[in-house]
Design an enzyme around this catalytic site. Structure first.
Site, mmCIF file in Angstrom:
data_model
loop_
_atom_site.group_PDB
_atom_site.id
_atom_site.type_symbol
_atom_site.label_atom_id
_atom_site.label_comp_id
_atom_site.label_asym_id
_atom_site.label_seq_id
_atom_site.Cartn_x
_atom_site.Cartn_y
_atom_site.Cartn_z
ATOM 1 N N GLY A 14 0.755 -1.212 0.212
ATOM 2 C CA GLY A 14 0.319 0.110 0.023
ATOM 3 C C GLY A 14 0.947 1.222 0.066
ATOM 4 N N CYS A 101 -4.211 -8.675 15.339
ATOM 5 C CA CYS A 101 -3.210 -8.856 14.289
ATOM 6 C C CYS A 101 -1.890 -7.896 14.787
ATOM 7 C CB CYS A 101 -3.737 -8.610 12.890
ATOM 8 S SG CYS A 101 -2.711 -8.910 11.636
ATOM 9 N N GLY A 126 4.004 1.591 8.442
ATOM 10 C CA GLY A 126 3.536 2.803 7.838
ATOM 11 C C GLY A 126 2.435 3.241 8.497
ATOM 12 N N CYS A 222 -8.739 -7.749 8.935
ATOM 13 C CA CYS A 222 -7.120 -7.550 8.905
ATOM 14 C C CYS A 222 -6.611 -8.917 7.945
ATOM 15 C CB CYS A 222 -6.601 -7.745 9.888
ATOM 16 S SG CYS A 222 -4.737 -7.488 9.945
#
Length: 418
Positions: A14, A101, A126, A222
């Protein structure tokens, strides 16, 4: 010439993790990009999104001219996140797999892989979040050996690392990081801490990351993505049909395939009804799902929750709470919902009661109560108990009024006529 620091960056394919890696490289660090595979399945259209994400992450590493690795945590994700999620649904709760997660996979298995297997000085992600450390302080953590003892020395961390909201309050992700360990936080860099999403996109465009800019924001469970939730969960749990029951008068309104396909506050799909009804409670023993005839029905509003043992980011409760067993701060249980002032009471077993300054719609067992003091994220605890709803309180008051009236009448009837 100074030592060149080695940073392992979690790459998702991403825009955020791609720009995080770019910034680390610009700071002069020796960067390695690593893609995690945590789920092994095709989506409903038969497209394996994981492969596409991995390819996108690899392309970014090629553009940046940094090494690229892949690591699989499919087994760990199944045992530590997904099976927990199924158990929670069976108990009638609604879990948050994104928080779990981060806790179990990214900031435990991946963190240990980065530091131990790849010999990194720090890991990076990120996420839009920041800590109380400067980069150089993060790298110094490598040289602090923590003795392996059964019980932690309470003076071991005199100055724990704190976690604060990112500069972009609309993108702030501290909510999802509220269960991570102090150890992992001490050795993590958040390169996007002071940036806005718009600026990150601009940087991605300038760097030539056009293939990641075109992607939609990741949503849904997730690492599993967007799916029809009822169909998805029924692949793993046996259907357990039950009744939709009116909370107001006990009328059976229709049937459902299993309480675990529904969560509090959502619209109940009941055939043959013109008006919308909403899920307000569940009984996993009888299989009944209680519904109410409006989205703002009083049975959906409560102002008290209890959590399991609370996870404090700094490892210990704030001194004020430890000292007086109560403190004021702010609460949310959904990412980006407005923060609500609350009073927290610490219990002997480390759990907390949270009393909110106003009633909140659809407080849900299984979700995480995340606490903030100013910009600082204090940590979170799983909601395991709800206080009475506004509807229950109203019913109780009505019942009390009826009983009081009956007692008054009985007293008047029993008094002798003068």
């Amino acid at each position: 010439m100074g030592v060149i620091r080695h940073v392992v960056c979690a790459m998702s394919g991403g825009v955020d993790s791609s720009v995080a890696a770019l910034l680390l490289k610009r700071r002069g660090y020796n960067v390695t990009g690593v893609f995690m595979k945590n789920w092994d399945s095709l989506d409903e259209k038969g497209v394996c999104t994981t492969e596409k994400d991995c390819e996108d992450a690899y392309k970014v590493c090629q553009i940046l001219d940094i090494p690229f690795h892949q690591v699989s945590y499919v087994k760990e994700y199944w045992h530590e996140v997904f099976s927990n999620l199924l158990k929670e649904y069976e108990k009638g709760r609604t879990p948050n797999p994104d928080i779990l997660c981060n806790k179990h996979i990214k900031f435990n298995h991946f963190y240990k892989y980065a530091i131990t297997n790849l010999g990194a000085d720090a890991m990076a992600t990120g996420h839009y979040a920041r800590t109380s450390q400067e980069d150089e302080e993060v790298f110094q953590q490598m040289h602090k050996t923590v003795p392996l003892v059964l019980f932690r020395n309470r003076f071991e961390f005199r100055n724990p690392v704190r976690m604060y909201k990112g500069a972009d309050l609309l993108k702030d992700q501290t909510f999802f990081l509220s269960q991570i360990s102090q150890d992992a936080l001490r050795q993590t860099l958040f390169p996007l801490a002071g940036l806005t999403k718009e600026f990150v996109k601009k940087m991605a465009a300038e760097a030539g990351f056009h293939h990641v800019l075109q992607k939609k924001e990741s949503m849904g469970i997730c690492f599993i993505g967007e799916r029809n939730f009822e169909n998805f969960i029924l692949e793993y749990l046996e259907p357990k049909p039950g009744n939709f029951v009116s909370i107001e008068d006990g009328t059976v309104m229709g049937t459902h395939k299993g309480w675990f396909t529904l969560t509090l506050g959502q619209r109940a799909r009941i055939g043959g009804l013109r008006d919308a009804w909403f899920v307000v409670d569940k009984d996993v023993i009888t299989g009944n799902v209680f519904v109410a005839p409006s989205t703002d029905h009083p049975s959906l509003f409560r102002d008290t929750v209890r959590t399991d043992r609370f996870h404090w980011i700094t490892m210990d409760p704030p001194p004020e709470l430890a000292r007086s067993k109560t403190m004021t701060c702010n609460f949310r249980f959904i990412h980006q919902m407005p923060l609500i002032p609350c009073t927290v009471t610490l219990n002997m077993d480390g759990s907390v009661w949270i009393s909110l300054s106003q009633r909140v719609r659809a407080l849900t067992p299984g979700q995480f109560a995340v606490l903030y003091k100013g910009d600082e994220c204090l940590g979170s605890g799983k909601i395991i108990q709800l206080g009475p709803s506004e509807f229950t309180i109203q019913k109780g008051l009505e019942c009390s009024a009826v009983v009081a009236a009956r007692l008054r009448n009985e007293k008047q009837d029993s008094e002798p006529v003068r």
